[in-house]
Design a protein around this motif. Structure first.
Motif, PDB file in Angstrom:
ATOM      1  N   GLY A 162       7.397  21.097 -17.024  1.00  0.00           N
ATOM      2  CA  GLY A 162       7.997  20.989 -16.276  1.00  0.00           C
ATOM      3  C   GLY A 162       7.831  19.716 -14.838  1.00  0.00           C
ATOM      4  N   VAL A 163       6.522  20.052 -14.941  1.00  0.00           N
ATOM      5  CA  VAL A 163       5.758  19.202 -13.854  1.00  0.00           C
ATOM      6  C   VAL A 163       5.710  17.825 -13.848  1.00  0.00           C
ATOM      7  CG1 VAL A 163       3.772  18.491 -12.290  1.00  0.00           C
ATOM      8  CG2 VAL A 163       4.328  21.071 -12.350  1.00  0.00           C
ATOM      9  N   TRP A 164       5.615  17.510 -15.195  1.00  0.00           N
ATOM     10  CA  TRP A 164       5.621  16.339 -16.193  1.00  0.00           C
ATOM     11  C   TRP A 164       7.144  15.549 -16.485  1.00  0.00           C
ATOM     12  CZ3 TRP A 164       1.186  13.640 -18.824  1.00  0.00           C
ATOM     13  CH2 TRP A 164      -0.168  13.184 -18.171  1.00  0.00           C
ATOM     14  N   LEU A 165       7.798  16.555 -16.609  1.00  0.00           N
ATOM     15  CA  LEU A 165       9.454  16.067 -16.454  1.00  0.00           C
ATOM     16  C   LEU A 165       9.850  15.476 -15.596  1.00  0.00           C
ATOM     17  CD1 LEU A 165      11.889  16.212 -18.316  1.00  0.00           C
ATOM     18  CD2 LEU A 165      12.130  17.848 -17.272  1.00  0.00           C
ATOM     19  N   GLY A 166       9.253  16.325 -14.548  1.00  0.00           N
ATOM     20  CA  GLY A 166       9.559  15.376 -13.000  1.00  0.00           C
ATOM     21  C   GLY A 166       8.594  13.441 -12.992  1.00  0.00           C
ATOM     22  N   LEU A 167       7.695  13.726 -13.900  1.00  0.00           N
ATOM     23  CA  LEU A 167       7.133  12.648 -13.228  1.00  0.00           C
ATOM     24  C   LEU A 167       7.872  11.512 -13.823  1.00  0.00           C
ATOM     25  CD1 LEU A 167       3.293  13.381 -13.643  1.00  0.00           C
ATOM     26  CD2 LEU A 167       4.227  13.563 -11.633  1.00  0.00           C
ATOM     27  N   VAL A 168       8.404  11.597 -15.265  1.00  0.00           N
ATOM     28  CA  VAL A 168       8.945  11.376 -15.861  1.00  0.00           C
ATOM     29  C   VAL A 168      10.592  10.369 -15.557  1.00  0.00           C
ATOM     30  CG1 VAL A 168      10.632  10.707 -18.292  1.00  0.00           C
ATOM     31  CG2 VAL A 168       8.387  12.007 -18.154  1.00  0.00           C
ATOM     32  N   LEU A 169      11.301  11.113 -14.514  1.00  0.00           N
ATOM     33  CA  LEU A 169      12.521  11.540 -13.891  1.00  0.00           C
ATOM     34  C   LEU A 169      12.207  10.253 -12.550  1.00  0.00           C
ATOM     35  CD1 LEU A 169      14.166  14.999 -13.849  1.00  0.00           C
ATOM     36  CD2 LEU A 169      14.892  12.538 -15.256  1.00  0.00           C
ATOM     37  N   GLY A 170      10.884  11.285 -12.270  1.00  0.00           N
ATOM     38  CA  GLY A 170      10.973   9.310 -11.275  1.00  0.00           C
ATOM     39  C   GLY A 170      10.225   8.264 -11.397  1.00  0.00           C
ATOM     40  N   LEU A 171       9.660   7.814 -12.348  1.00  0.00           N
ATOM     41  CA  LEU A 171       9.001   6.887 -12.949  1.00  0.00           C
ATOM     42  C   LEU A 171      10.511   5.566 -13.478  1.00  0.00           C
ATOM     43  CD1 LEU A 171       5.705   7.943 -14.267  1.00  0.00           C
ATOM     44  CD2 LEU A 171       6.102   5.771 -12.482  1.00  0.00           C
ATOM     45  N   ALA A 172      11.547   7.239 -13.923  1.00  0.00           N
ATOM     46  CA  ALA A 172      12.786   5.947 -14.971  1.00  0.00           C
ATOM     47  C   ALA A 172      13.506   5.646 -13.408  1.00  0.00           C
ATOM     48  CB  ALA A 172      13.215   7.136 -15.735  1.00  0.00           C
ATOM     49  N   GLY A 207       0.543  -1.352  -0.632  1.00  0.00           N
ATOM     50  CA  GLY A 207      -0.022   0.658  -0.530  1.00  0.00           C
ATOM     51  C   GLY A 207       0.500   1.514   0.152  1.00  0.00           C
ATOM     52  N   LEU A 208       2.136   1.559   0.587  1.00  0.00           N
ATOM     53  CA  LEU A 208       2.963   2.464   0.850  1.00  0.00           C
ATOM     54  C   LEU A 208       3.965   3.011  -0.661  1.00  0.00           C
ATOM     55  CD1 LEU A 208       3.795   2.203   4.795  1.00  0.00           C
ATOM     56  CD2 LEU A 208       2.886   4.297   3.035  1.00  0.00           C
ATOM     57  N   THR A 209       3.904   1.387  -0.854  1.00  0.00           N
ATOM     58  CA  THR A 209       4.174   1.515  -2.863  1.00  0.00           C
ATOM     59  C   THR A 209       3.744   2.302  -3.837  1.00  0.00           C
ATOM     60  OG1 THR A 209       5.954  -0.597  -2.316  1.00  0.00           O
ATOM     61  CG2 THR A 209       5.416   0.292  -4.801  1.00  0.00           C
ATOM     62  N   THR A 210       2.001   1.795  -3.327  1.00  0.00           N
ATOM     63  CA  THR A 210       1.333   2.527  -4.175  1.00  0.00           C
ATOM     64  C   THR A 210       1.126   4.109  -3.922  1.00  0.00           C
ATOM     65  OG1 THR A 210       0.021   0.323  -4.419  1.00  0.00           O
ATOM     66  CG2 THR A 210      -0.817   1.938  -5.302  1.00  0.00           C
ATOM     67  N   LEU A 211       0.840   4.229  -2.533  1.00  0.00           N
ATOM     68  CA  LEU A 211       0.760   5.834  -2.077  1.00  0.00           C
ATOM     69  C   LEU A 211       1.790   6.679  -2.850  1.00  0.00           C
ATOM     70  CD1 LEU A 211      -1.028   7.830  -0.972  1.00  0.00           C
ATOM     71  CD2 LEU A 211       0.283   6.847   1.386  1.00  0.00           C
ATOM     72  N   ALA A 212       2.996   5.950  -2.602  1.00  0.00           N
ATOM     73  CA  ALA A 212       4.611   6.512  -2.930  1.00  0.00           C
ATOM     74  C   ALA A 212       4.188   6.740  -4.542  1.00  0.00           C
ATOM     75  CB  ALA A 212       5.811   6.318  -2.880  1.00  0.00           C
ATOM     76  N   GLU A 213       4.126   6.137  -5.417  1.00  0.00           N
ATOM     77  CA  GLU A 213       3.743   6.596  -6.179  1.00  0.00           C
ATOM     78  C   GLU A 213       1.990   7.148  -7.269  1.00  0.00           C
ATOM     79  OE1 GLU A 213       2.540   4.050 -11.195  1.00  0.00           O
ATOM     80  OE2 GLU A 213       2.683   2.947  -9.357  1.00  0.00           O
ATOM     81  N   VAL A 214       1.100   6.694  -6.602  1.00  0.00           N
ATOM     82  CA  VAL A 214       0.163   7.762  -6.709  1.00  0.00           C
ATOM     83  C   VAL A 214       0.191   9.239  -6.700  1.00  0.00           C
ATOM     84  CG1 VAL A 214      -2.652   7.711  -6.632  1.00  0.00           C
ATOM     85  CG2 VAL A 214      -1.122   5.451  -6.821  1.00  0.00           C
ATOM     86  N   SER A 215       0.727   9.274  -5.435  1.00  0.00           N
ATOM     87  CA  SER A 215       1.053  10.804  -4.105  1.00  0.00           C
ATOM     88  C   SER A 215       2.019  11.218  -5.215  1.00  0.00           C
ATOM     89  CB  SER A 215       1.696  10.584  -2.960  1.00  0.00           C
ATOM     90  OG  SER A 215       3.086  10.066  -3.004  1.00  0.00           O
ATOM     91  N   LEU A 216       2.645  11.042  -6.051  1.00  0.00           N
ATOM     92  CA  LEU A 216       3.569  11.432  -7.405  1.00  0.00           C
ATOM     93  C   LEU A 216       2.185  12.435  -8.303  1.00  0.00           C
ATOM     94  CD1 LEU A 216       6.164  12.327  -8.695  1.00  0.00           C
ATOM     95  CD2 LEU A 216       6.061  10.060  -9.413  1.00  0.00           C
ATOM     96  N   PHE A 217       1.912  11.609  -8.539  1.00  0.00           N
ATOM     97  CA  PHE A 217       0.472  11.534  -9.385  1.00  0.00           C
ATOM     98  C   PHE A 217      -0.394  13.056  -8.584  1.00  0.00           C
ATOM     99  CE2 PHE A 217       2.212   8.448 -11.723  1.00  0.00           C
ATOM    100  CZ  PHE A 217       2.823   9.208 -12.799  1.00  0.00           C
TER     101      PHE A 217
END
Length: 454
Positions: free
Chosen positions: A421-431, A246-256
């Motif tokens: 720029g906000v979405w570029l941060g998403l790319v870096l986190g997911l990568a 749940g915390l893993t999922t939370l970390a990803e979803v909270s990013l969005f």
């Protein structure tokens, strides 16, 4: 000795098991998409408010969904071991934990307005979002219970019923939304409130359907017989696996979710464009999510049989399928951005040109993160199947919170790139997550699954 399956055999097995799961995720996604499209027709402010509210709701929902996701590998492994008692025990305690969690989270849904204001959202948007959440929040109870029971059925490879129950729920949602948002068929015109009511009705219908099926199709498991009796040993086992998931999922979803908050700082139009682009990216992500569920189930089966060769070949196959889907999505987003975004707006909307301009840029960024987003969710699915959750949780938190969110703020506001720029941060986190989680699976976790002696 286990029968060695070829790569074409894995491809067929993953496709048969995965297509209904992918369809089920798409149908589930269609529920949120229906809200977005109809509220977009109703008004841009209503769309912006529900985009914000949905992000808030799903942060809470997906953390609680960790208990349902924990049930999936536990049931898959127990099924491979032919241990029906463990199947029943883990599913039942998953339901217990989901009910407890939903009860604890309700105050955050009921009193969401001051939290949204503290996050510097516009007062009118925050007020409308909080009205939505006070009603839609009650859907957390049935939604989490449905999550557990769907995981239970999917782990037993009963994926067809998971698909059809979700399709029925999506149809109920569409009809109820059409009636209550716009006041059709003699119903009152309720706008955002109508969308919230439709959400609760939809989740309740899905729960009733999945309970009836589970009781009638699998009576030997006796899931609800003496449901009130505690099973503290299994309760703790599900809790220990479910919390890091749940915390893993939370970390990803909270990013969005944080990205939605940042987009809200830019105003209602960028936030609405963000909601549209995120919905389109989420639609294609449902394919990867379905494949990730298959990875969890089949890795759980391999763990139960201690069959490493099966695990490795299956992992290579599912990763390859995800990669093909990512390439197709990149092509689609880069060549068809405007017609895709136009699906969410009326042709005469005065803000249409602005939303098309912003949304097209965001969709180009979404095309960039398709490869890494697919890779990280497949890796998570494989690791969950092996019940390896604690270290992946740390990897995810570092990737999304230490890299993704600060990068979104830096590029979006310090460098003045705004939404791009906000979405570029998403790319870096997911990568970062994709690299760390894949390395974890191939360099360590896969080697802990031993071969069954001949």
């Amino acid at each position: 000795m286990n029968k060695v399956m070829t790569y074409p055999g894995h491809l067929r097995a993953i496709t048969v098991l995965g297509l209904p799961l992918i369809g089920g995720h798409l149908a589930q996604f269609a529920i949120g998409l229906t809200d977005t499209i109809m509220l977009g027709w109703y008004g841009i402010e209503a769309l912006a408010a529900v985009t914000l509210a949905s992000s808030y709701f799903f942060v809470l929902f997906l953390f609680g969904a960790g208990f349902g996701l924990a049930v999936m590998p536990m049931v898959a492994t127990a099924a491979a071991e032919e241990n029906e008692t463990s199947i029943r025990r883990s599913t039942r305690m998953g339901l217990w934990l989901s009910l407890i969690y939903a009860t604890v989270m309700m105050p955050l849904l009921w009193w969401s307005y001051p939290i949204l204001i503290a996050l510097k959202q516009e007062p009118q948007i925050a007020e409308t979002a909080s009205i939505y959440l006070r009603i839609a929040g009650w859907g957390l109870f049935p939604a989490l219970l449905v999550m557990v029971l769907k995981s239970y059925l999917a782990a037993l490879e009963r994926t067809q019923i998971v698909l059809w129950i979700t399709v029925v729920a999506a149809m109920v949602n569409g009809v109820t939304n059409y009636a209550l948002i716009f006041g059709n068929w003699g119903a009152p015109e309720l706008g955002v409130i109508g969308a919230a009511i439709a959400s609760v009705v939809t989740q309740t219908v899905a729960l009733v359907a999945v309970v009836i099926y589970a009781v009638r199709a699998l009576p030997d498991h006796s899931l609800f017989q003496r449901f009130w009796r505690p099973d503290w040993e299994m309760f703790m086992s599900v809790l220990r696996l479910g919390v890091p998931i749940g915390l893993t999922t939370l970390a990803e979803v909270s990013l969005f979710a944080i990205s939605a908050v940042m987009m809200g700082w830019l105003g209602p139009v960028p936030l609405a464009a963000h909601g549209i682009a995120l919905n389109l990216a989420s639609a294609t992500f449902m394919v990867h999510l379905g494949l990730s569920n298959v990875a969890t189930i089949r890795a759980g089966n391999a763990l139960g049989r201690r069959d490493r060769a099966h695990l490795e070949k299956g992992a290579i196959t599912v990763i390859g399928m995800s990669l093909v889907m990512s390439v197709l999505t990149v092509i689609l987003f880069l060549t068809c951005a405007e017609p895709l975004i136009s699906l969410f707006m009326e042709t005469d909307d005065p803000q249409r040109p602005q939303i098309l301009l912003i949304g097209s840029g965001l969709l180009a960024m979404a095309a960039l993160f398709q490869l890494v987003d697919g890779a990280q969710v497949i890796a998570l699915g494989l690791l969950r199947g092996l019940q390896d959750a604690k270290v992946p949780m740390v990897m995810a938190a570092l990737s999304y919170w230490v890299i993704g969110i600060p990068a979104s703020y830096y590029f979006g506001f310090v460098q003045g790139m705004e939404g791009i720029g906000v979405w570029l941060g998403l790319v870096l986190g997911l990568a970062c997550a994709a690299v760390l989680l894949m390395a974890r699976f191939w360099l360590r976790s896969v080697h802990e699954v031993g071969e069954v002696p001949a």
